[in-house]
Design an enzyme around this catalytic site. Structure first.
Site, PDB file in Angstrom:
ATOM      1  N   ARG A 140       0.862  -1.183   0.000  1.00  0.00           N
ATOM      2  CA  ARG A 140       0.000   0.000   0.000  1.00  0.00           C
ATOM      3  C   ARG A 140       0.897   1.232   0.000  1.00  0.00           C
ATOM      4  O   ARG A 140       1.880   1.282   0.748  1.00  0.00           O
ATOM      5  CB  ARG A 140      -0.882  -0.011   1.261  1.00  0.00           C
ATOM      6  CG  ARG A 140      -1.920   1.082   1.274  1.00  0.00           C
ATOM      7  CD  ARG A 140      -2.718   1.114   2.574  1.00  0.00           C
ATOM      8  NE  ARG A 140      -2.127   2.024   3.534  1.00  0.00           N
ATOM      9  CZ  ARG A 140      -2.769   2.515   4.600  1.00  0.00           C
ATOM     10  NH1 ARG A 140      -4.019   2.158   4.852  1.00  0.00           N
ATOM     11  NH2 ARG A 140      -2.172   3.341   5.440  1.00  0.00           N
ATOM     12  N   TYR A 152      -2.770  11.443   7.528  1.00  0.00           N
ATOM     13  CA  TYR A 152      -2.959  10.166   8.210  1.00  0.00           C
ATOM     14  C   TYR A 152      -2.448   9.020   7.337  1.00  0.00           C
ATOM     15  O   TYR A 152      -2.695   8.984   6.140  1.00  0.00           O
ATOM     16  CB  TYR A 152      -4.446   9.948   8.516  1.00  0.00           C
ATOM     17  CG  TYR A 152      -4.676   8.641   9.226  1.00  0.00           C
ATOM     18  CD1 TYR A 152      -4.364   8.504  10.570  1.00  0.00           C
ATOM     19  CD2 TYR A 152      -5.153   7.539   8.543  1.00  0.00           C
ATOM     20  CE1 TYR A 152      -4.538   7.309  11.214  1.00  0.00           C
ATOM     21  CE2 TYR A 152      -5.335   6.330   9.180  1.00  0.00           C
ATOM     22  CZ  TYR A 152      -5.026   6.227  10.523  1.00  0.00           C
ATOM     23  OH  TYR A 152      -5.187   5.032  11.163  1.00  0.00           O
ATOM     24  N   ASP A 220      -5.269   3.763  -0.022  1.00  0.00           N
ATOM     25  CA  ASP A 220      -6.412   3.955   0.876  1.00  0.00           C
ATOM     26  C   ASP A 220      -6.785   5.437   0.903  1.00  0.00           C
ATOM     27  O   ASP A 220      -5.963   6.280   1.264  1.00  0.00           O
ATOM     28  CB  ASP A 220      -6.009   3.490   2.286  1.00  0.00           C
ATOM     29  CG  ASP A 220      -7.189   3.367   3.237  1.00  0.00           C
ATOM     30  OD1 ASP A 220      -8.266   3.906   2.937  1.00  0.00           O
ATOM     31  OD2 ASP A 220      -7.014   2.730   4.301  1.00  0.00           O
ATOM     32  N   HIS A 222      -9.349   6.587   2.740  1.00  0.00           N
ATOM     33  CA  HIS A 222      -9.892   6.872   4.073  1.00  0.00           C
ATOM     34  C   HIS A 222     -11.213   7.643   4.057  1.00  0.00           C
ATOM     35  O   HIS A 222     -11.395   8.586   4.845  1.00  0.00           O
ATOM     36  CB  HIS A 222      -8.864   7.613   4.926  1.00  0.00           C
ATOM     37  CG  HIS A 222      -7.767   6.716   5.414  1.00  0.00           C
ATOM     38  ND1 HIS A 222      -7.981   5.657   6.244  1.00  0.00           N
ATOM     39  CD2 HIS A 222      -6.437   6.716   5.163  1.00  0.00           C
ATOM     40  CE1 HIS A 222      -6.850   5.050   6.492  1.00  0.00           C
ATOM     41  NE2 HIS A 222      -5.887   5.659   5.846  1.00  0.00           N
ATOM     42  N   GLU A 246      -9.066   1.854  -1.907  1.00  0.00           N
ATOM     43  CA  GLU A 246      -9.843   1.496  -0.705  1.00  0.00           C
ATOM     44  C   GLU A 246     -10.597   2.699  -0.142  1.00  0.00           C
ATOM     45  O   GLU A 246     -10.066   3.814  -0.118  1.00  0.00           O
ATOM     46  CB  GLU A 246      -8.832   0.986   0.322  1.00  0.00           C
ATOM     47  CG  GLU A 246      -9.375   0.711   1.687  1.00  0.00           C
ATOM     48  CD  GLU A 246      -8.247   0.257   2.625  1.00  0.00           C
ATOM     49  OE1 GLU A 246      -7.168  -0.161   2.141  1.00  0.00           O
ATOM     50  OE2 GLU A 246      -8.443   0.348   3.848  1.00  0.00           O
ATOM     51  N   GLU A 272     -13.972  -1.901   6.125  1.00  0.00           N
ATOM     52  CA  GLU A 272     -13.290  -2.028   7.421  1.00  0.00           C
ATOM     53  C   GLU A 272     -14.129  -1.461   8.566  1.00  0.00           C
ATOM     54  O   GLU A 272     -13.908  -1.835   9.717  1.00  0.00           O
ATOM     55  CB  GLU A 272     -11.879  -1.415   7.385  1.00  0.00           C
ATOM     56  CG  GLU A 272     -11.845   0.080   7.176  1.00  0.00           C
ATOM     57  CD  GLU A 272     -10.421   0.626   7.124  1.00  0.00           C
ATOM     58  OE1 GLU A 272      -9.627   0.153   6.321  1.00  0.00           O
ATOM     59  OE2 GLU A 272     -10.119   1.532   7.918  1.00  0.00           O
ATOM     60  N   ARG A 293     -13.499  -5.763   3.175  1.00  0.00           N
ATOM     61  CA  ARG A 293     -12.451  -5.380   4.120  1.00  0.00           C
ATOM     62  C   ARG A 293     -12.699  -5.827   5.566  1.00  0.00           C
ATOM     63  O   ARG A 293     -11.857  -5.588   6.439  1.00  0.00           O
ATOM     64  CB  ARG A 293     -12.324  -3.849   4.114  1.00  0.00           C
ATOM     65  CG  ARG A 293     -11.743  -3.298   2.831  1.00  0.00           C
ATOM     66  CD  ARG A 293     -10.259  -3.527   2.747  1.00  0.00           C
ATOM     67  NE  ARG A 293      -9.531  -2.683   3.684  1.00  0.00           N
ATOM     68  CZ  ARG A 293      -8.391  -3.029   4.294  1.00  0.00           C
ATOM     69  NH1 ARG A 293      -7.870  -4.220   4.116  1.00  0.00           N
ATOM     70  NH2 ARG A 293      -7.783  -2.193   5.106  1.00  0.00           N
ATOM     71  N   HIS A 322      -8.978  -6.375   6.758  1.00  0.00           N
ATOM     72  CA  HIS A 322      -8.343  -5.266   7.477  1.00  0.00           C
ATOM     73  C   HIS A 322      -7.372  -5.830   8.515  1.00  0.00           C
ATOM     74  O   HIS A 322      -7.754  -6.680   9.317  1.00  0.00           O
ATOM     75  CB  HIS A 322      -9.456  -4.477   8.193  1.00  0.00           C
ATOM     76  CG  HIS A 322      -9.056  -3.145   8.711  1.00  0.00           C
ATOM     77  ND1 HIS A 322      -9.680  -2.562   9.800  1.00  0.00           N
ATOM     78  CD2 HIS A 322      -8.117  -2.266   8.311  1.00  0.00           C
ATOM     79  CE1 HIS A 322      -9.132  -1.373  10.026  1.00  0.00           C
ATOM     80  NE2 HIS A 322      -8.184  -1.168   9.144  1.00  0.00           N
ATOM     81  N   GLU A 349      -4.282  -7.189   4.895  1.00  0.00           N
ATOM     82  CA  GLU A 349      -3.382  -6.138   5.366  1.00  0.00           C
ATOM     83  C   GLU A 349      -2.597  -6.733   6.532  1.00  0.00           C
ATOM     84  O   GLU A 349      -3.161  -7.387   7.401  1.00  0.00           O
ATOM     85  CB  GLU A 349      -4.237  -4.964   5.839  1.00  0.00           C
ATOM     86  CG  GLU A 349      -3.486  -3.736   6.269  1.00  0.00           C
ATOM     87  CD  GLU A 349      -4.462  -2.612   6.646  1.00  0.00           C
ATOM     88  OE1 GLU A 349      -5.614  -2.923   6.991  1.00  0.00           O
ATOM     89  OE2 GLU A 349      -4.071  -1.445   6.588  1.00  0.00           O
ATOM     90  N   TRP A 413     -13.434  11.382   7.693  1.00  0.00           N
ATOM     91  CA  TRP A 413     -12.139  10.890   8.088  1.00  0.00           C
ATOM     92  C   TRP A 413     -11.781   9.642   7.277  1.00  0.00           C
ATOM     93  O   TRP A 413     -12.564   8.754   7.184  1.00  0.00           O
ATOM     94  CB  TRP A 413     -12.157  10.561   9.592  1.00  0.00           C
ATOM     95  CG  TRP A 413     -10.797  10.275   9.997  1.00  0.00           C
ATOM     96  CD1 TRP A 413      -9.849  11.198  10.280  1.00  0.00           C
ATOM     97  CD2 TRP A 413     -10.204   9.010  10.084  1.00  0.00           C
ATOM     98  NE1 TRP A 413      -8.684  10.571  10.541  1.00  0.00           N
ATOM     99  CE2 TRP A 413      -8.880   9.216  10.423  1.00  0.00           C
ATOM    100  CE3 TRP A 413     -10.664   7.707   9.884  1.00  0.00           C
ATOM    101  CZ2 TRP A 413      -7.973   8.184  10.582  1.00  0.00           C
ATOM    102  CZ3 TRP A 413      -9.802   6.682  10.042  1.00  0.00           C
ATOM    103  CH2 TRP A 413      -8.451   6.926  10.395  1.00  0.00           C
TER     104      TRP A 413
HETATM  105  O1  EZ4 Z   1      -7.533   3.748   9.858  1.00  0.00           O
HETATM  106  O2  EZ4 Z   1      -7.146   0.786  11.747  1.00  0.00           O
HETATM  107  O3  EZ4 Z   1      -6.555   0.249   6.085  1.00  0.00           O
HETATM  108  N1  EZ4 Z   1      -6.268   0.580   7.191  1.00  0.00           N
HETATM  109  C1  EZ4 Z   1      -6.772   1.602   7.845  1.00  0.00           C
HETATM  110  C2  EZ4 Z   1      -6.388   1.743   9.283  1.00  0.00           C
HETATM  111  C3  EZ4 Z   1      -7.506   2.383  10.080  1.00  0.00           C
HETATM  112  C4  EZ4 Z   1      -7.339   2.146  11.544  1.00  0.00           C
HETATM  113  C5  EZ4 Z   1      -8.585   2.593  12.305  1.00  0.00           C
HETATM  114  O4  EZ4 Z   1      -8.588   2.075  13.585  1.00  0.00           O
HETATM  115  O5  EZ4 Z   1      -7.535   2.359   7.277  1.00  0.00           O
HETATM  116  O6  EZ4 Z   1      -5.213   2.478   9.405  1.00  0.00           O
HETATM  117 CO    CO Z   2      -8.272   1.486   5.428  1.00  0.00          CO
END
Ligand code: EZ4
Ligand code: CO
Length: 413
Positions: A140, A152, A220, A222, A246, A272, A293, A322, A349, A413
């Site tokens: 990733r 993040y 990802d 997010h 993702e 996830e 996920r 996940h 993952e 988020w």
């Molecule tokens: O943000 O596990 O794909 N992985 C992720 C993780 C999540 C955290 C949230 O608790 O998106 O990093």
């Molecule tokens: Co994720």
């Protein structure tokens, strides 16, 4: 109920039968840990006393249907912990590794992907190379965005190349092992979707040019994009042949995938933060996604997740479990045994846990040559060291929140 913080916070359920057999379940819900601990301690544990530990399906239905209040992350994480602990017990009684009870091994091991990241392309290349040296065959890639001071999922320079180290002394931006900061309030990060959309395709172009066409690459988002932005990103990334993209949009509006799917052939992964087969129903039936996920620990346990994967298989949709560090080694092991057994496995993952976490949980699975494999130990193959764990007290820790750089309004988020 075991609530400790070896490297980061974990909630672990231990069920002991009258004959002294123990089973473990992961009940960790990142940033909301104590709510699940209470659900288990105050509401589920009393109901389990005197029940036949072998009746796993019946116990699952009893806890799910009996609550009246179905679904939701807290409820389903609590039920998952009970379910996994009972499977652990059943497999120990059978004297077999759990995957044998789930149908036996369908593969020699489970393909895993690691997390590479960096503040610029050079750091990203170094991080990818480092993960290849660790054995990863799929990676990733997350990148800093020019103009944003932290993003993040992007490690700091100090650990982006090594990906090692413990949470001790961690800073707020040390994401490899501690995405949630230990503090009474979440860190606030800034976000600019247009800057993100401008930057990311170039990162993947550079990575493809450097590493060639073969390496499976993932990304990802997010949950931060609107459907039309997601469609645009998927389209822009098509030349770089991603394994998956993702969590492009906020997951609760699954209708968004209709629009996204009309515009791009980049494979999509989501789930996830899902916790029920009903979250996936329309996505499966309309063939709007490619990877599921849900991990065992947030998907309600092995019992329902096996059904979700079987349902997905009808539509050629695969698992993509996940596996961040906030899923404990118990949760990882449970997902791994299920992953070994199902036919439609895709990828997992696999972020590596900190030394403190590993010391407490002693997982027996191994990672070699890109594959995670369960050991042949009976059960799920994880043992919890209470003595070492008791040195690590729970401390509140939260995921960051995200505000728009432009005007400070809260963003997805
Ligand atoms: O943000 O596990 O794909 N992985 C992720 C993780 C999540 C955290 C949230 O608790 O998106 O990093
Ligand atoms: Co994720």
């Amino acid at each position: 109920m075991l609530v400790h913080s070896p490297g980061r916070n974990f909630v672990t359920l231990r069920i002991t039968t009258d004959d002294g057999i123990t089973g473990l379940g992961d009940a960790t819900l990142n940033g909301r840990e104590l709510s699940v601990a209470s659900y288990l301690r105050d509401h589920l544990a009393p109901l389990l006393i005197g029940r036949d530990a072998h009746k796993i399906e019946d116990t699952w239905q009893y806890l799910y249907r009996g609550a009246y209040w179905r679904r939701g992350p807290v409820t389903m994480t609590a039920i998952a912990a009970v379910d996994v602990a009972l499977w652990d017990i059943k497999a120990k009684v059978a004297n077999m590794p759990l995957y044998q009870l789930l149908g036996g091994a369908s593969r020699v091991g489970c393909l895993a992907y690691g997390h590479a990241s960096g503040r610029d392309n050079q750091e990203i290349f170094d991080s990818i190379r480092h993960h290849q040296e660790l054995g990863y065959k799929a990676i990733r890639v997350q990148s800093s965005i020019p103009g944003l001071n932290s993003v993040y999922g992007v490690a700091t320079a100090a650990n982006s190349a090594t990906g090692t180290g413990s949470a001790k002394g961690a800073t707020s931006t040390r994401y490899d092992y501690e995405p949630a900061r230990r503090s009474a309030f979440p860190v606030e990060e800034e976000w600019d979707t247009r800057a993100y959309l401008r930057h990311i395709p170039g990162v993947f172009e550079a990575v493809r040019n450097e590493f060639g066409p073969e390496l499976p690459l993932l990304h990802d988002a997010h949950h931060r994009l609107t459907p039309i932005q997601a469609a645009k990103l998927g389209k822009a990334l098509e030349p770089y042949d991603l394994f998956w993209l993702e969590d492009v949009t906020p997951a609760e509006n699954t209708d968004a995938f209709r629009l996204i799917r009309q515009h791009t052939t980049t494979p999509l992964a989501v789930g996830e933060i899902f916790n029920s087969i009903y979250d996936y129903k329309n996505l499966f039936e309309e063939q709007l996604i490619d990877y599921v996920r849900s991990p065992v620990s947030h998907g309600g346990g092995i019992t329902p997740l096996k059904k979700i994967f079987d349902y997905a298989a009808v539509y050629q949709i695969k698992s993509g479990v996940h596996g961040p560090t906030d899923v404990s080694p118990v949760g990882h092991a449970a997902s791994l045994h299920l992953s070994m057994a199902i036919h439609n496995y895709g990828i997992s993952e696999y972020m590596r846990h900190s030394p403190e976490t590993l010391e407490v949980f002693n997982p027996s699975y191994t990672f070699e040559n890109g594959l995670i494999r369960p050991s042949s130990e009976p059960g799920i193959g994880v043992t919890y060291d209470d003595v070492i764990a008791s040195q690590y007290e729970y401390e509140s820790a939260y995921l960051p929140v995200n505000r728009l750089k432009l005007d400070g309004s809260l963003h997805d988020w």
